[in-house]
Design an enzyme around this catalytic site. Structure first.
Site, PDB file in Angstrom:
ATOM      1  N   HIS A  23       0.791  -1.236   0.000  1.00 13.85           N
ATOM      2  CA  HIS A  23       0.000   0.000   0.000  1.00 13.85           C
ATOM      3  C   HIS A  23       0.816   1.275   0.000  1.00 13.85           C
ATOM      4  O   HIS A  23       0.252   2.362   0.021  1.00 13.85           O
ATOM      5  CB  HIS A  23      -0.918   0.044   1.223  1.00 13.85           C
ATOM      6  CG  HIS A  23      -2.116  -0.841   1.088  1.00 13.85           C
ATOM      7  ND1 HIS A  23      -3.293  -0.421   0.540  1.00 13.85           N
ATOM      8  CD2 HIS A  23      -2.293  -2.136   1.407  1.00 13.85           C
ATOM      9  CE1 HIS A  23      -4.167  -1.414   0.548  1.00 13.85           C
ATOM     10  NE2 HIS A  23      -3.590  -2.477   1.066  1.00 13.85           N
ATOM     11  N   LYS A  45      -8.593  14.100   4.565  1.00 18.42           N
ATOM     12  CA  LYS A  45      -7.761  12.887   4.563  1.00 18.42           C
ATOM     13  C   LYS A  45      -6.824  12.972   5.761  1.00 18.42           C
ATOM     14  O   LYS A  45      -6.740  14.026   6.395  1.00 18.42           O
ATOM     15  CB  LYS A  45      -6.945  12.783   3.266  1.00 18.42           C
ATOM     16  CG  LYS A  45      -6.220  14.092   2.905  1.00 18.42           C
ATOM     17  CD  LYS A  45      -5.465  14.014   1.577  1.00 18.42           C
ATOM     18  CE  LYS A  45      -6.324  14.130   0.349  1.00 18.42           C
ATOM     19  NZ  LYS A  45      -6.353  12.919  -0.446  1.00 18.42           N
ATOM     20  N   ARG A  46      -6.111  11.886   6.077  1.00 15.43           N
ATOM     21  CA  ARG A  46      -5.136  11.983   7.165  1.00 15.43           C
ATOM     22  C   ARG A  46      -4.133  13.105   6.861  1.00 15.43           C
ATOM     23  O   ARG A  46      -3.833  13.396   5.699  1.00 15.43           O
ATOM     24  CB  ARG A  46      -4.405  10.641   7.330  1.00 15.43           C
ATOM     25  CG  ARG A  46      -5.274   9.582   7.981  1.00 15.43           C
ATOM     26  CD  ARG A  46      -5.743   9.978   9.369  1.00 15.43           C
ATOM     27  NE  ARG A  46      -4.664  10.010  10.317  1.00 15.43           N
ATOM     28  CZ  ARG A  46      -4.400   9.055  11.199  1.00 15.43           C
ATOM     29  NH1 ARG A  46      -5.160   7.983  11.278  1.00 15.43           N
ATOM     30  NH2 ARG A  46      -3.383   9.152  12.040  1.00 15.43           N
ATOM     31  N   LYS A  92       0.949  14.373   1.742  1.00 13.57           N
ATOM     32  CA  LYS A  92      -0.354  14.777   1.194  1.00 13.57           C
ATOM     33  C   LYS A  92      -0.438  16.297   1.000  1.00 13.57           C
ATOM     34  O   LYS A  92      -1.349  16.805   0.367  1.00 13.57           O
ATOM     35  CB  LYS A  92      -1.478  14.289   2.108  1.00 13.57           C
ATOM     36  CG  LYS A  92      -1.649  12.756   2.101  1.00 13.57           C
ATOM     37  CD  LYS A  92      -2.737  12.328   3.078  1.00 13.57           C
ATOM     38  CE  LYS A  92      -2.942  10.832   3.184  1.00 13.57           C
ATOM     39  NZ  LYS A  92      -3.730  10.256   2.083  1.00 13.57           N
ATOM     40  N   THR A  98      -8.311   6.982  -2.270  1.00 10.58           N
ATOM     41  CA  THR A  98      -9.691   6.555  -2.543  1.00 10.58           C
ATOM     42  C   THR A  98     -10.646   7.709  -2.290  1.00 10.58           C
ATOM     43  O   THR A  98     -11.743   7.740  -2.844  1.00 10.58           O
ATOM     44  CB  THR A  98     -10.105   5.355  -1.670  1.00 10.58           C
ATOM     45  OG1 THR A  98      -9.783   5.643  -0.301  1.00 10.58           O
ATOM     46  CG2 THR A  98      -9.406   4.090  -2.118  1.00 10.58           C
ATOM     47  N   LYS A 153     -14.255   9.068  -4.221  1.00  7.51           N
ATOM     48  CA  LYS A 153     -15.530   9.444  -3.594  1.00  7.51           C
ATOM     49  C   LYS A 153     -15.994  10.807  -4.104  1.00  7.51           C
ATOM     50  O   LYS A 153     -17.165  11.013  -4.403  1.00  7.51           O
ATOM     51  CB  LYS A 153     -15.391   9.469  -2.066  1.00  7.51           C
ATOM     52  CG  LYS A 153     -15.000   8.132  -1.451  1.00  7.51           C
ATOM     53  CD  LYS A 153     -14.645   8.284   0.034  1.00  7.51           C
ATOM     54  CE  LYS A 153     -13.809   7.126   0.525  1.00  7.51           C
ATOM     55  NZ  LYS A 153     -13.162   7.400   1.830  1.00  7.51           N
TER      56      LYS A 153
HETATM   57  C1  LIG Z   1     -11.827   7.550   2.100  1.00 11.44           C
HETATM   58  C2  LIG Z   1     -11.335   7.899   3.447  1.00 11.44           C
HETATM   59  C3  LIG Z   1      -9.964   8.087   3.672  1.00 11.44           C
HETATM   60  C4  LIG Z   1      -8.932   7.991   2.566  1.00 11.44           C
HETATM   61  O1  LIG Z   1      -8.816   9.245   1.949  1.00 11.44           O
HETATM   62  P1  LIG Z   1      -7.599   9.605   0.974  1.00 11.44           P
HETATM   63  O2  LIG Z   1      -7.987  10.944   0.447  1.00 11.44           O
HETATM   64  O3  LIG Z   1      -7.580   8.562  -0.103  1.00 11.44           O
HETATM   65  O4  LIG Z   1      -6.367   9.625   1.789  1.00 11.44           O
HETATM   66  C5  LIG Z   1      -9.531   8.413   4.942  1.00 11.44           C
HETATM   67  N1  LIG Z   1     -10.408   8.540   5.957  1.00 11.44           N
HETATM   68  C6  LIG Z   1     -11.746   8.378   5.785  1.00 11.44           C
HETATM   69  C7  LIG Z   1     -12.656   8.549   6.943  1.00 11.44           C
HETATM   70  C8  LIG Z   1     -12.244   8.040   4.528  1.00 11.44           C
HETATM   71  O5  LIG Z   1     -13.569   7.868   4.374  1.00 11.44           O
END
Ligand SMILES: *Cc1c(COP(=O)(O)O)cnc(C)c1O
Length: 795
Positions: free
Chosen positions: A338, A526-527, A532, A634, A638
């Site tokens: 990953h 995101k985290r 990032k 991911t 979304k």
């Molecule tokens: C989808 C999701 C992530 C992943 O987000 P990225 O932008 O791909 O890092 C992290 N936390 C939550 C709660 C999510 O729903």
């Protein structure tokens, strides 16, 4: 639901409510009503669940081993998948119950940190919907990912004891408990099974999460003496193992307890699988056909000690030879990588492995010997063998273990798999090219569209004239024919606007910040991590703020920048980035000269259930990682599925998003992996700072007193990382300043383009229409067909 089913549901709901509370309907609380609803739904699926288990008993199955399952809430999602969401909502309404309040009552099951754990949850949903036999195995953490709040703009962490009031979605299966042996401790692993309901197809898979408990019951005979303390201590020591999820995303936590967690759930799972095989395939005592019925997908390196554990169980408890057992393992394990960030690739000091399971360490050495002999026979020298070794410099390399023994290794987006082949695991690719394959990540359209965005779902069904897209997301392509239809584009705009109003209301209630739904909602959730690059986003906001201050009449479309995400508690710089965003928000939002044009809000405690409100309300999706660093992402998918153009670098799955939706419908910026490789040696962030006024103004704000970090030195730390490194390196390791100018220009373009409502809405439509590829149904079918071959009877 027909009339009869509706009546039956209502009756059993009211009956359950009164039975579990011993109260009359009117006297019951919100919690009672929520609990009774869980019970009623669990009853409703019980038979299908048992039938699914029964039916799969003698079939080939995939096992998804993952230390994280970031599930979120289950109520709404289960109702959606059962196809009774609207019916139940209506029935409860007739009983005078506010359904949305019940939904909000449920705590998120936050048994994961971020993308990796959420992927596991999406895969569970997709496997059930696609009628694939997949069982999830993981850990039932008593405390999930910490809850985040802000104090003075600083992140504070609180515990998340999500099951303190019970857990309506699990069944404790005591009879399947297993004993897990550590070097100096024996504990009981108790499974809690959660149903995973497929979309209106009668399939219910199982997510089995293990909880650690003391092996012996509390010893009351030791009461009244010193041994009482010992008994309590023993109980606590057992429960400690699954007490809490490590809150580190990416960064590995090299602690004994962490490896104990990993070994704990993996050992219980392997024992479970082997015991069931012996029960249902009693004629195969040599496990000759074991691989025909089992394939185990290892979600990152976290569960990789399962390889040694399977061999241990086969050798020590089932009298296979080591060679026989290794052959079984070779056919059973597949591994997903990953990340390419070195700090995330797990290496365990041998003394820690020894402290957890000396026998597994012994087996790992044995595998290592086989590996070394294998490469010697191929003519490699000792030093040439070094990068392949499982044990080297007194460390166990968990990735090497899985790549050598496993039959498959996959990355999670095209670019990422490419980087694994030419860089991270280049040496492995040279000897085992056939093991490498790509499985671009996906997201489940049930949770992230059907449930999270009801208005858009209805709109799509209406436009396409059918709801087949729920099962086959590629059908969204049919929306393209409306790309020039003004009425459709206006409707789509209005849906987005309504979602923005809903989010604005929620943010006002929960964050106390008023934002304007007519402004551009530019969102990065995101985290928090340097790779990032949330700080690139913030530096750009500082730049915009200065521009607006210097030129109040500047032509600028009002924009709201929304952030969300948690920083690992020990990651000082990530916490500094949060403080910085909150400080910029404080200054900007309180400045009446600009705050009708510019707003900044960092939402507290971003999590799956917050995401369900945020992703559907975005106008711009910020995906701005340093090229090569985000394996897939991911969140980007979304946003796309909910009709937000991506502002992104050529990184991870962004590349595939641009390919599918068209670059003209998105905003690409920044250096490529190739570019960065070429400038690597000569990159000089200080020079950029000196020559580019926009950069200098923004970076200076970190240290010139304009922004206040309450003497935490957090802003100086970010400043130093960018242009004044304290460790002799060149600074700006994530190329924030390198990409700043291009990023600024892309934003300028967005700010212009947004004013043309129809043209903008068309971009949104084209993103939705081409999001089909990013369904986790596509991903899971790809795993099933090409790695697991679960539907192949002659495997
Ligand atoms: C989808 C999701 C992530 C992943 O987000 P990225 O932008 O791909 O890092 C992290 N936390 C939550 C709660 C999510 O729903």
């Amino acid at each position: 639901m027909d009339k009869l089913e509706k009546d039956k549901f209502t009756d059993s709901y009211v009956e359950n409510l009164q039975r579990i509370t011993l109260k009359n309907f009117d006297e019951t609380s919100e919690k009672d009503k929520y609990d009774a609803l869980c019970d009623t739904i669990m009853e409703l699926i019980n038979q299908e669940w048992r039938e699914s288990k029964e039916k799969s008993r003698h079939e080939r199955k995939a096992y998804y081993f993952s230390a994280e399952f970031l599930i979120g809430r289950s109520l709404g999602n289960n109702l959606i998948n059962l196809g009774i969401y609207d019916d139940v909502k209506e029935l409860l309404c007739e009983l005078g119950i506010d359904f949305e309040a019940l939904e909000d009552y449920e705590d998120d099951a936050a048994l994961g940190n971020g993308g990796l754990g959420r992927l596991a949850a999406c895969f569970m949903d997709s496997a059930a919907t696609q009628d694939i036999n997949m069982y999830g195995y993981g850990v039932r953490y008593r405390e999930g990912l910490f809850k985040q709040s802000f104090e003075n703009g600083f992140q504070k962490e609180q515990g998340d004891s999500w099951i303190k009031d019970g857990d309506g979605w699990s069944i404790r299966v005591d009879s399947d408990s297993r004993i897990v042996n550590f070097k100096d401790q024996q504990v009981k692993a108790v499974p809690f099974d959660m149903p995973v309901v497929g979309l209106e197809n009668g399939k219910v898979n199982t997510l089995r999460l293990w909880q650690a408990e003391p092996f012996e019951e509390f010893e009351f005979d030791k009461f009244n003496n010193f041994e009482y303390d010992a008994a309590v201590a023993k109980k606590n020591r057992a429960e400690d193992i699954t007490r809490v999820l490590y809150p580190n995303d990416i960064q590995r936590a090299g602690r004994v307890l962490r490896l104990k967690q990993q070994y704990f759930f993996v050992s219980a799972s392997i024992q479970d699988i082997v015991a069931k095989y012996k029960r249902y395939f009693a004629d195969d005592m040599r496990f000759k056909n074991f691989h025909k019925y089992h394939v185990i997908q290892l979600n990152d390196t976290h569960p990789n000690i399962a390889i040694a554990e399977l061999i241990r169980v086969l050798v020590d408890e089932n009298s296979l030879s080591f060679e026989e057992a290794l052959e079984v393992a070779r056919k059973v394990f597949a591994f997903t990588n990953h990340t390419v960030l070195q700090e995330a690739i797990e290496k365990w000091p041998i003394d820690i492995v020894e402290e957890v399971s000396p026998r597994c360490l012994e087996i790992i050495y044995q595998i290592n010997d086989v590996l070394v002999n294998h490469f010697k026979k191929k003519g490699l020298s000792e030093t040439e063998i070094d990068p392949y070794r499982i044990v080297i410099n007194d460390q166990v390399h968990m990735a090497n273990l899985a790549i050598y023994v496993g039959f498959s290794i996959n990355g999670v987006a095209e670019l990422h798999t490419g980087i694994l082949k030419v860089d991270t695991f280049k040496h492995w690719y040279e000897v085992f090219p056939e093991k490498f394959n790509n499985k671009t990540n996906g997201i489940t359209p049930r949770r992230w569209l059907l449930y999270a965005n009801r208005p858009l779902s209805s709109f799509i069904t209406e436009k396409l004239g059918s709801d087949n897209w729920k099962y086959n997301l590629d059908e969204l392509k049919g929306l393209e024919k409306f790309a020039r239809d003004e009425k459709t584009l206006n409707e789509l705009w209005d849906i987005k606007h309504a979602n923005k109003e809903r989010l604005a209301k929620y943010i006002l209630e929960h964050e106390g910040v008023k934002i304007d739904p007519n402004s551009i909602f530019d969102i990065q959730v995101k985290r928090i991590h340097e790779y990032k690059r949330q700080h690139l986003n913030i530096l750009h906001i500082i730049y915009l703020y200065h521009e607006l201050k210097n030129n109040p009449d500047m032509d600028f479309y009002p924009t709201t920048f929304i952030f969300g995400g948690k920083a690992a508690p020990g990651y000082f710089r990530a916490k500094g980035i949060i403080k910085l965003a909150n400080e910029v928000a404080r200054v900007v939002n309180n400045d009446s000269e600009v705050n009708d044009k510019l707003k900044v809000v960092f939402v507290e405690n971003f999590r799956v259930s917050y995401g369900e409100k945020i992703y559907p309300a975005a106008d711009v999706s910020e995906q701005i990682s340093t090229a090569g660093k985000e394996a897939s992402g991911t969140g980007n998918m979304k946003f796309m599925l909910n009709g937000a153009p991506t502002l992104g670098t050529l990184d991870g799955a962004n590349i595939e998003i641009f390919d599918h939706a068209g670059e003209e419908n998105n905003y690409r910026f920044g250096a490529t992996v190739e570019d960065l490789k070429n400038i690597q040696a000569s990159y000089n962030p200080v020079k950029l700072y000196q020559t580019d006024k926009n950069i200098r103004d923004a970076v200076d704000a970190l240290v010139n007193g304009e922004l206040d970090d309450n003497n935490s030195y957090m802003f100086l730390d970010i400043y130093n990382e960018l242009i004044n490194p304290q460790d002799g390196s060149r600074g700006d390791r994530y190329y924030v300043l390198k990409d700043f100018e291009d990023y600024r220009r892309a934003h300028e373009q967005i700010n212009k383009d947004y004013r043309d409502k129809l043209a903008w809405s068309k971009k949104c439509l084209m993103n939705i229409a081409n999001a089909g590829y990013f369904s986790s149904d596509r991903t899971i079918i790809d795993y099933a067909d090409h790695i697991w071959k679960v539907d192949s009877p002659n495997y």
